[in-house]
Design an enzyme around this catalytic site. Structure first.
Site, PDB file in Angstrom:
ATOM      1  N   LYS A 257       0.721  -1.204   0.174  1.00  0.00           N
ATOM      2  CA  LYS A 257       0.053   0.067  -0.088  1.00  0.00           C
ATOM      3  C   LYS A 257       0.903   1.320  -0.229  1.00  0.00           C
ATOM      4  O   LYS A 257       1.801   1.421   0.483  1.00  0.00           O
ATOM      5  CB  LYS A 257      -0.776   0.055   1.248  1.00  0.00           C
TER       6      LYS A 257
HETATM    7  P1  NAD Z   1     -13.046   8.157  -3.467  1.00  0.00           P
HETATM    8  O1  NAD Z   1     -12.060   8.931  -3.197  1.00  0.00           O
HETATM    9  O2  NAD Z   1     -13.682   7.699  -4.787  1.00  0.00           O
HETATM   10  O3  NAD Z   1     -14.369   8.379  -2.377  1.00  0.00           O
HETATM   11  C1  NAD Z   1     -14.418   8.271  -1.335  1.00  0.00           C
HETATM   12  C2  NAD Z   1     -15.773   8.905  -0.679  1.00  0.00           C
HETATM   13  O4  NAD Z   1     -15.812   8.859   0.549  1.00  0.00           O
HETATM   14  C3  NAD Z   1     -16.127  10.189  -1.344  1.00  0.00           C
HETATM   15  O5  NAD Z   1     -17.400  10.215  -1.782  1.00  0.00           O
HETATM   16  C4  NAD Z   1     -15.934  11.353   0.087  1.00  0.00           C
HETATM   17  O6  NAD Z   1     -16.815  12.348   0.027  1.00  0.00           O
HETATM   18  C5  NAD Z   1     -16.577  10.189   1.248  1.00  0.00           C
HETATM   19  N1  NAD Z   1     -15.978  10.745   2.302  1.00  0.00           N
HETATM   20  C6  NAD Z   1     -14.758  11.039   2.669  1.00  0.00           C
HETATM   21  N2  NAD Z   1     -14.801  11.515   4.014  1.00  0.00           N
HETATM   22  C7  NAD Z   1     -16.169  11.102   4.562  1.00  0.00           C
HETATM   23  C8  NAD Z   1     -16.570  11.275   5.828  1.00  0.00           C
HETATM   24  N3  NAD Z   1     -15.834  11.633   6.871  1.00  0.00           N
HETATM   25  N4  NAD Z   1     -17.966  10.929   5.885  1.00  0.00           N
HETATM   26  C9  NAD Z   1     -18.680  10.452   4.908  1.00  0.00           C
HETATM   27  N5  NAD Z   1     -18.437  10.265   3.617  1.00  0.00           N
HETATM   28  C10 NAD Z   1     -16.958  10.618   3.405  1.00  0.00           C
HETATM   29  O7  NAD Z   1     -12.660   6.797  -2.856  1.00  0.00           O
HETATM   30  P2  NAD Z   1     -13.017   5.103  -3.317  1.00  0.00           P
HETATM   31  O8  NAD Z   1     -11.931   4.853  -4.281  1.00  0.00           O
HETATM   32  O9  NAD Z   1     -14.415   4.980  -3.564  1.00  0.00           O
HETATM   33  O10 NAD Z   1     -12.517   4.397  -1.809  1.00  0.00           O
HETATM   34  C11 NAD Z   1     -13.585   4.204  -0.757  1.00  0.00           C
HETATM   35  C12 NAD Z   1     -12.904   3.257   0.239  1.00  0.00           C
HETATM   36  O11 NAD Z   1     -13.075   1.907  -0.652  1.00  0.00           O
HETATM   37  C13 NAD Z   1     -11.720   3.349   0.772  1.00  0.00           C
HETATM   38  O12 NAD Z   1     -11.776   2.846   2.056  1.00  0.00           O
HETATM   39  C14 NAD Z   1     -10.867   2.595   0.037  1.00  0.00           C
HETATM   40  O13 NAD Z   1      -9.627   2.252   0.560  1.00  0.00           O
HETATM   41  C15 NAD Z   1     -11.601   1.291  -0.391  1.00  0.00           C
HETATM   42  N6  NAD Z   1     -11.395   0.587  -1.512  1.00  0.00           N
HETATM   43  C16 NAD Z   1     -11.301   1.191  -2.798  1.00  0.00           C
HETATM   44  C17 NAD Z   1     -11.283   0.347  -3.913  1.00  0.00           C
HETATM   45  C18 NAD Z   1     -11.244   1.198  -5.548  1.00  0.00           C
HETATM   46  O14 NAD Z   1     -11.081   0.236  -6.187  1.00  0.00           O
HETATM   47  N7  NAD Z   1     -11.223   2.279  -5.356  1.00  0.00           N
HETATM   48  C19 NAD Z   1     -10.669  -0.839  -3.771  1.00  0.00           C
HETATM   49  C20 NAD Z   1     -10.706  -1.406  -2.527  1.00  0.00           C
HETATM   50  C21 NAD Z   1     -11.128  -0.758  -1.366  1.00  0.00           C
END
Ligand code: NAD
Length: 411
Positions: free
Chosen positions: A102
């Site tokens: 990571k």
């Molecule tokens: P992203 O940046 O596209 O979206 C994050 C979302 O969370 C946004 O809508 C943001 O406004 C919201 N957010 C941030 N702080 C917040 C809060 N305090 N309260 C409510 N909402 C809040 O990120 P993503 O890629 O969608 O990732 C989201 C989660 O999924 C993370 O934990 C990431 O590690 C995990 N993840 C993502 C992927 C991927 O392929 N993108 C894969 C595995 C895991």
């Protein structure tokens, strides 16, 4: 709770079930390499700004290291370390030939221009280009990063090492990415939610779902579940949260967010609720898809959903997990629930290496197959050993990494 402490608790529960020796536990818990680098850039204003970047390469017993790159102001070494270990168990649960890593930069992307983000990304590659690559360690998007950053990574890496599209995944489709990668994590979350509901004998149409986080994962999960005739009753992001008992118009929420730089604030198709109310919403399935550590001892008792799908990484703290177990709330763990992204990343890497492209249908088909098989294995193990889905998933992942470590030889 610190991120490494949380993953350690789950690791220990699985290691106890697997009867792993103390020396094997120590080996599996120790990261192969951890780097922390300085990232100085020139701001658009001409001022110098200095950021800190991290890459933790946890374990490569099963294949090249694989893991996302996160841009968030609270990124620190402990968080990245915990998330790197999660990646090791995750790639093993879905049985794809990778280890776990990571990375992250402590920066608020919302406070940077696109050009500044590009400079940060390229300078980060300058600092670590010798430490990653197609057969070594392959970054991907995570919170705060998108296909754009991945394109810059590939381009900057190529300046040192020549054309190497497989050095990073999650790239734009018209720049060596693949159709289906962007949606894959959310699609996988949705598909696994349906699998779990099916196993529990629930009727899928009309199932009430609440989703925290409306970025890459949250939006695609919402769309997939809406297409499956679930009722998405609540959605929220960092800017606002909304509830509608009859179900929100998901396509309208997506359009609203798309037109406002991804933000839900100002949406008028539902009642405005607080972020805490969203987590406690009256629903059948709660999907935290934003940050880690959002469900804690402080709010676990208020959660009404009988099923939680961990779309985000580590959204449920271990103490809250114990409360959910006592209350009979079923938690589908992150290392399975959000493994769709890394699985599709593997497809992208495979295609980049073959200089060949699959169609979207093949990507979806293979994704559904791999996640479906992993789900069944975790479900059966949980039943046969009478453990939670989380402990079963960790047993599967940790067991596979331990076996590969022994087969590869330590000395
Ligand atoms: P992203 O940046 O596209 O979206 C994050 C979302 O969370 C946004 O809508 C943001 O406004 C919201 N957010 C941030 N702080 C917040 C809060 N305090 N309260 C409510 N909402 C809040 O990120 P993503 O890629 O969608 O990732 C989201 C989660 O999924 C993370 O934990 C990431 O590690 C995990 N993840 C993502 C992927 C991927 O392929 N993108 C894969 C595995 C895991």
């Amino acid at each position: 709770m610190r991120a490494t402490e949380a993953t350690r608790i789950y690791f220990d529960a699985a290691a106890d079930q697997l009867d792993l020796s103390a020396s094997m536990r120590r080996l599996l818990l120790t990261a192969k390499r951890e780097v922390k680098v300085q990232i100085p850039i020139e701001r658009d204003s001409g001022e110098i700004a200095t950021f800190i970047g991290y890459r933790v390469q946890h374990n490569d017993a099963r294949g090249p290291l694989k893991g996302g790159l996160r841009y968030h102001p609270q990124v620190d070494l402990d968080e990245v370390r915990g998330l790197a270990a999660l990646m090791t168990w995750k790639t093993a649960v879905v049985d794809i030939p990778y280890g776990g890593a990571k990375g992250g930069v402590a920066v608020d992307p919302a406070a940077c221009s696109t050009r500044e983000l590009e400079r940060i990304t390229r300078r980060f590659v300058d600092a670590i280009h010798d430490l990653f690559g197609p057969d070594v360690d392959i970054p991907a998007p995570d919170m705060g990063t998108s296909a754009d950053e991945m394109a810059w990574i590939m381009n900057q890496y190529g300046k040192y090492h020549g054309f190497s599209p497989a050095c990073v995944t999650g790239k734009p489709v018209d720049y060596h990415g693949i159709p289906g990668r962007e949606e894959a994590t959310g699609r996988g979350v949705g598909a696994l939610t349906l699998k779990l509901l099916g196993r529990l004998g629930h009727r899928i149409p009309g199932t009430r779902v609440a989703i925290q986080g409306f970025g890459n994962v949250g939006t695609h999960a919402a769309k997939f579940l809406h297409d499956a005739e679930c009722r998405v009753v609540a959605v929220g992001d960092a800017s606002a949260s909304f509830y509608r008992a009859e179900g929100l118009d998901v396509l309208e929420t997506l359009r609203h967010a798309r037109e406002r730089g991804g933000r839900l604030a100002g949406f008028t198709g539902g009642d405005s609720i607080t972020a805490a109310e969203l987590l406690a919403a009256d629903c059948d399935v709660l999907i935290p898809a934003a940050l880690g550590g959002v469900l804690t001892t402080a709010n676990a008792a208020a959660v009404k959903a009988p099923i939680i799908i961990e779309a985000a990484n580590a959204p449920v703290e271990p103490d809250a997990d114990a409360i959910f177990a006592d209350r009979g709330v079923l938690v589908l763990p992150d290392i399975l629930a959000n493994a769709g992204g890394v699985t599709a990343s593997w497809f992208e890497w495979v295609q980049n290496r073959q200089h060949y492209q699959w169609g979207i249908n093949r990507v979806r088909q293979e994704l559904d197959r791999i996640l479906g098989e992993a789900f069944e294995q975790v479900w059966r193990l949980a039943q046969s050993r009478q453990v939670s889905l989380r402990v079963a998933a960790y047993m599967l992942g940790v067991g596979r990494v331990a076996r590969a470590t022994v087969l590869g030889g330590v000395a």
